[in-house]
Enzyme design. Sequence first.
Site: not given
Length: 210
Positions: A40, A179
Amino acid sequence: MNSVKSLKYPVKTPFWASWIWTEACWRIETQQPVLYLTFDDGPHPEITPWVLEQLNQLHAKATFFCIGKNIQRYPEIFQRIIHEGHAVGNHTWNHAHAFQISKNAYLQEVDDTELLVKSGLFRPPYGKLTWGLYQSLRKSHQIVMWDVLCGDFDQQITGEICVKRVLKHARPGSIIVFHDSPKAWTRLQVALPKVINHFKQQGYDFFSLK
Ligand SMILES: [Zn+2]
């Protein structure tokens, strides 16, 4: 380390979560040894290429939930993700918080980002959606949540703890969150190769969500 008491987010998604957002995807139902890595908050000019390198070396495919403004800023990195056979998804234009902006403003962010992403996959930043947003977005997108959150964004823990969490909780079909962002970088560098190597040795494959 007293990580259970101090934890502010669940590493393993609680079993009841999927009863509320029934049309969101929390895990892929399978008995096959397959895992779904997701990244992400990118694309990022240094971290995303590093992630792509790792995935390439270890023959793993993944899904990247990108922020619209980062795609606009680093279009060549976004294209590289697609070119290398990974899936992409929408993570709003500016990492919108569903409880902090209006429904219309939030949907506008999703629409603006979708013009670049064009995949129909959506993951809400912070894992948060209002009921109204959920009802709107489920019609236009496959909402993708997760099964295992390694906590690479958490400055209180090490990359080794991220690895342990994934090893403990991942099972066939798990959707795992990492991430490709600066806040996660220290832990991501440690955790990602170890997680992929561990599960490859167990006979697992890593697939993208589309
Ligand atoms: Zn995010």
